[in-house]
Structures are given as C-alpha cells and as structure tokens.
Design a protein around this motif. Structure first.
Motif, PDB file in Angstrom:
ATOM      1  N   ARG A   1     -10.896   7.013   4.607  1.00  0.00           N
ATOM      2  CA  ARG A   1     -11.029   8.313   3.913  1.00  0.00           C
ATOM      3  C   ARG A   1     -10.024   9.177   4.513  1.00  0.00           C
ATOM      4  O   ARG A   1      -9.889  10.426   3.916  1.00  0.00           O
ATOM      5  CB  ARG A   1     -12.272   8.718   3.965  1.00  0.00           C
ATOM      6  CG  ARG A   1     -13.219   7.678   3.624  1.00  0.00           C
ATOM      7  CD  ARG A   1     -14.891   8.072   3.650  1.00  0.00           C
ATOM      8  NE  ARG A   1     -14.808   8.957   2.887  1.00  0.00           N
ATOM      9  CZ  ARG A   1     -16.231   9.775   2.752  1.00  0.00           C
ATOM     10  NH1 ARG A   1     -17.215   9.338   3.494  1.00  0.00           N
ATOM     11  NH2 ARG A   1     -16.402  10.631   1.975  1.00  0.00           N
TER      12      ARG A   1
ATOM     13  N   CYS B   1     -11.853   4.447  11.526  1.00  0.00           N
ATOM     14  CA  CYS B   1     -12.454   3.185  11.499  1.00  0.00           C
ATOM     15  C   CYS B   1     -13.133   2.672  12.253  1.00  0.00           C
ATOM     16  O   CYS B   1     -14.143   2.169  12.602  1.00  0.00           O
ATOM     17  CB  CYS B   1     -11.713   2.355  10.761  1.00  0.00           C
ATOM     18  SG  CYS B   1     -10.992   2.724   8.957  1.00  0.00           S
TER      19      CYS B   1
ATOM     20  N   ALA C   1     -16.719  -4.516   1.098  1.00  0.00           N
ATOM     21  CA  ALA C   1     -16.717  -4.056  -0.264  1.00  0.00           C
ATOM     22  C   ALA C   1     -17.389  -4.969  -1.262  1.00  0.00           C
ATOM     23  O   ALA C   1     -17.993  -4.573  -2.332  1.00  0.00           O
ATOM     24  CB  ALA C   1     -15.297  -4.176  -0.752  1.00  0.00           C
TER      25      ALA C   1
ATOM     26  N   ASN D   1     -21.809   3.351   5.958  1.00  0.00           N
ATOM     27  CA  ASN D   1     -21.242   3.556   4.388  1.00  0.00           C
ATOM     28  C   ASN D   1     -19.866   4.137   4.487  1.00  0.00           C
ATOM     29  O   ASN D   1     -19.284   3.841   3.390  1.00  0.00           O
ATOM     30  CB  ASN D   1     -22.299   4.871   4.102  1.00  0.00           C
ATOM     31  CG  ASN D   1     -23.747   4.468   3.890  1.00  0.00           C
ATOM     32  OD1 ASN D   1     -23.764   3.255   3.423  1.00  0.00           O
ATOM     33  ND2 ASN D   1     -24.620   5.365   4.024  1.00  0.00           N
ATOM     34  N   ARG D   2     -19.326   4.635   5.325  1.00  0.00           N
ATOM     35  CA  ARG D   2     -17.999   5.165   5.312  1.00  0.00           C
ATOM     36  C   ARG D   2     -17.031   3.838   5.669  1.00  0.00           C
ATOM     37  O   ARG D   2     -15.950   3.633   4.928  1.00  0.00           O
ATOM     38  CB  ARG D   2     -17.520   6.014   6.486  1.00  0.00           C
ATOM     39  CG  ARG D   2     -18.284   7.406   6.297  1.00  0.00           C
ATOM     40  CD  ARG D   2     -17.628   8.466   7.448  1.00  0.00           C
ATOM     41  NE  ARG D   2     -18.175   8.049   8.619  1.00  0.00           N
ATOM     42  CZ  ARG D   2     -19.395   8.561   9.359  1.00  0.00           C
ATOM     43  NH1 ARG D   2     -20.144   9.255   8.697  1.00  0.00           N
ATOM     44  NH2 ARG D   2     -19.355   8.182  10.608  1.00  0.00           N
TER      45      ARG D   2
ATOM     46  N   ASP E   1     -17.053   2.413   2.286  1.00  0.00           N
ATOM     47  CA  ASP E   1     -15.773   3.124   1.187  1.00  0.00           C
ATOM     48  C   ASP E   1     -14.539   2.835   1.698  1.00  0.00           C
ATOM     49  O   ASP E   1     -13.562   2.400   0.901  1.00  0.00           O
ATOM     50  CB  ASP E   1     -16.037   4.740   1.732  1.00  0.00           C
ATOM     51  CG  ASP E   1     -17.406   5.080   0.832  1.00  0.00           C
ATOM     52  OD1 ASP E   1     -17.908   4.259   0.119  1.00  0.00           O
ATOM     53  OD2 ASP E   1     -17.745   6.044   1.287  1.00  0.00           O
TER      54      ASP E   1
ATOM     55  N   LYS F   1     -13.576  -0.822   0.321  1.00  0.00           N
ATOM     56  CA  LYS F   1     -13.389  -0.733  -1.269  1.00  0.00           C
ATOM     57  C   LYS F   1     -12.079   0.020  -1.288  1.00  0.00           C
ATOM     58  O   LYS F   1     -11.349  -0.549  -2.177  1.00  0.00           O
ATOM     59  CB  LYS F   1     -14.550   0.089  -1.702  1.00  0.00           C
ATOM     60  CG  LYS F   1     -16.122  -0.694  -1.729  1.00  0.00           C
ATOM     61  CD  LYS F   1     -17.251   0.107  -2.496  1.00  0.00           C
ATOM     62  CE  LYS F   1     -18.397  -0.284  -2.565  1.00  0.00           C
ATOM     63  NZ  LYS F   1     -19.312   0.221  -3.023  1.00  0.00           N
ATOM     64  N   ALA F   2     -11.711   1.023  -0.542  1.00  0.00           N
ATOM     65  CA  ALA F   2     -10.364   1.666  -0.666  1.00  0.00           C
ATOM     66  C   ALA F   2      -9.140   0.621  -0.474  1.00  0.00           C
ATOM     67  O   ALA F   2      -8.248   0.721  -1.219  1.00  0.00           O
ATOM     68  CB  ALA F   2     -10.459   2.869   0.074  1.00  0.00           C
TER      69      ALA F   2
END
Length: 396
Positions: A16, A29, A50, A323-324, A327, A330-331
């Motif tokens: 992120r 990460c 993901a 959760n991060r 994300d 998925k990113a």
C-alpha cells in the motif's frame, strides 16, 4: 507461543506504499508478514493470499487462536476475582486482628497500671501495719506477757495446786511433779521462801494435815489470788489502749487482706490480657502469612493475564497485518494483470508501426516511377512532399 526461529517469508515488492519507494513497500510487507509468522510459524506471504479460500483458512486459524486466548483470559479473570476476594478477606482479618491487638495493648496498659497501683496500696497497708506494730511493740509485748501470766496463774491454781490441795494425785511421781510445779511458780511470783518451803506440807493427804499445813495452804491460796488480782488490774488498766491498738491493727489487717485480694485479681486480669495480646501476635503472624500467600497467587494470575493480553494484542496485530497483506497480494495481482495488458497493447502498436512503414515505402516507390520524366529538382520536391504526406497520414 512464538517459534524458536522465524522463517523468512517470500515477500513481494508490492503493498500500500507509494510505488516510487519500493524499499518502503518491501519493509512494510516484511513487517506485516513477521507479525503473522509470530503467531503462525508456517505462514509464508504470496500472491495466493488474494484467493478468498486461502485467506479464510489463515483467518480461521487466527480466529481459533483468538478464541483460545479469550477463553484463557476469562478463566484467569475468574481465578483473579476469587484470589482478589481472598486477599480482601485476608486484609480484613489482618486489620481486625490489628484492631484487637491495639485494644489488647491498651487494656494491658490499664491492667499494668491497676496492678502497680494495687501492689503499691498493698505495700502501703503492710507498711502501715508494720509501723503500728513497731510503735506499740513494747505495749503489745507487755499485754501478751500479762495474759500469759494470768493464764499460768489460773493453770497452776486449777491444776497443780488443786491436785495437791485435794490429794487427787494418782502416783508418787505425779505428786512430786505437781509440787515442783507449784513451788517453781511461787518462786517465780516472788513468794517468801518460808512459804515456798511450807508448800511441802501438801504432799500429805488432806485428812492427815496439821494446822501448820492448813495455814500454809491458806497463805498460798491468798498469794495466788493476789497475783491473779495484780495481773488483772494491770490488764484492766491497759485494756483501753490495747483495744485501740488492736482495733487499728485489725483494721490494717483487713485493709491488707482487701489490698491483697485486689492485687491478686489485678495480677490475674493482667495475665489474661497479656496472654490475649500474645495470642493476637501469633494470630497476626498467621494472617500475614495468608495475605502474602493470596497476594502472591494474585500476582501470578496478574502476570498470566498480562501474557494473555499480550497474546491477544499480538493476534489483533497479526489479523490487521494479514488484511494488509491480502490487500497487497490483490494489488500485486491487479498490477500484474495491468502490466500484461499494457505489454499486449504495446506489442500491437509496434506491429501497426511496422505495417505503416512498409506501406510508406511502397508509396514512395510508386511516386518515384511516376516522376521519372521530371527534372531532377522537381523530382526531389515531389518525392519529399510525397514522403511528408505519407508520414502525416501514418501519424494521423
């Protein structure tokens, strides 16, 4: 519990953070992955996060650990409440014993003062009685001697003299003893020696006694009566003073008895309170031991609760980190898809450019054939114009 060695997770350079700072992305990460590994040692970060089913499996594991921690905290909390209640009870018992001990010590001080006071009163009464005795010692001794003299006179008159007078002896030895006793007493009271010797006439029986013996008996009788009267007169003369002294001594004796009773009672009460105070000291020691025991148990439970709370916090951080990471995965997947799409589009553009370049080359060749008959400068101009037109058309 945390593993002995944390494996290095497979960290993608996605996250992120800003794409312009890949190092920050990797650090973020890695940190999140380590938080998850802290509670799930077998966890490794990958783009598979993901996928919803993969995420749900890991999430369920975290939820199970969280449930165990919650249950452990609830059990510890129950034990802590019981231990806290025991500590409160021990503190209350200790405070009660302390209060009892304070009251006991206060009572002991009172009993000590009372004991000292009664002992002083007893000693004062004894001293006063002794003082009165010492002050009247000679008079008391004289009175005792007079009473002894009276008792002896009566005893001689009713004993030895009566026995000899009546001739009631039962043996020669008894007669001799009685006569010796009488003569000794007569000498003691100062009777004339002739009368003392005349007493020998009493060794004969009454019926054989002569006039001299009877006259001696009369004198002896008068002597005994006179001595008794003399003693009684002295006693009567001393009686008022003796009664006063005797009354004072009796009063002091009664006071000594009363003071002795009070001192004895005070000493007994003092011993009882002293024993009670010593008992409070022993009881206080026991209460302190109980309080220390329950306090130690409560401290142990408090440390366990802190450990479980730290576990719960670690699980919360791991859940947030997961959760991060999801994300980030998925990113990463989305970015990979966008990169593939861009690469395909770029490849299509390159193919279109090559085709346009080939077509332009063919157009230039055709224009050259058409202008072979023109003058060379005009030919060059036409050729350049044709090239420019072709390029403009390709650009468009």
């Amino acid at each position: 519990d945390p593993p002995q060695a944390v494996p290095t997770p497979n960290v993608l350079k996605l996250g992120r953070s800003s794409p312009s700072n890949p190092m920050a992305v990797e650090t973020s990460c890695t940190s999140d992955a380590q938080k998850v590994v802290a509670v799930l040692p077998d966890f490794k970060y990958s783009e598979a996060l993901a996928q919803e089913d993969v995420f749900q499996v890991i999430s369920c594991q975290l939820t199970g650990l969280s449930t165990q921690t919650t249950e452990a905290k609830a059990a510890i909390q129950t034990d802590m409440e019981a231990a806290r209640q025991q500590v409160q009870q021990a503190e209350a018992a200790l405070e009660q014993v302390k209060e009892s001990q304070r009251q006991g010590v206060s009572q002991l001080e009172v009993k000590v003062n009372t004991l000292i006071e009664t002992q002083e009163q007893l000693q004062a009464a004894k001293d006063e009685k002794k003082k009165v005795k010492n002050e009247n010692h000679d008079d008391i001794l004289m009175g005792e001697k007079l009473r002894e003299a009276k008792s002896k006179n009566v005893a001689i008159d009713e004993g030895a003299f009566c026995c000899l007078l009546n001739g009631s002896w039962t043996s020669t030895e008894e007669r001799k003893e009685k006569l010796a006793t009488l003569k000794e007493y007569l000498q003691e009271i100062g009777t004339e020696q002739t009368l003392v010797k005349a007493a020998d006439g009493l060794i004969t029986k009454p019926e054989v006694r002569g006039d001299f013996d009877k006259m001696a008996i009369d004198y002896i009788t008068e002597e005994l009566i006179a001595k008794l009267k003399q003693v009684e007169e002295k006693l009567a003369e001393r009686a008022p003073a003796e009664r006063a002294v005797q009354a004072e001594l009796l009063g002091l004796a009664a006071l000594v008895d009363i003071c002795q009773q009070k001192a004895t009672a005070a000493e007994e009460q003092h011993k009882q309170v002293e024993v009670a105070v010593k008992g409070y000291a022993a009881e206080m020691k026991t209460c302190k031991q109980q309080l220390a025991k329950h306090s130690k148990e409560l401290q142990g439970l408090t440390k366990k609760m802190e450990t479980e709370e730290n576990k719960a916090k670690t699980l919360e951080e791991a859940s947030a980190a997961l959760n991060r990471l999801v994300d980030a995965a998925k990113a990463a997947v989305e970015k990979a898809m966008e990169a593939a799409k861009e690469a395909a589009e770029e490849k299509e553009k390159e193919a279109a450019k090559a085709e346009a370049k080939a077509e332009a080359s063919e157009a230039v060749a055709a224009t050259a054939e058409a202008t072979e008959d023109l003058e060379p400068p005009a030919k060059r101009i036409c050729t350049e114009e044709a090239k420019e037109a072709k390029l403009e058309s390709q650009v468009a």
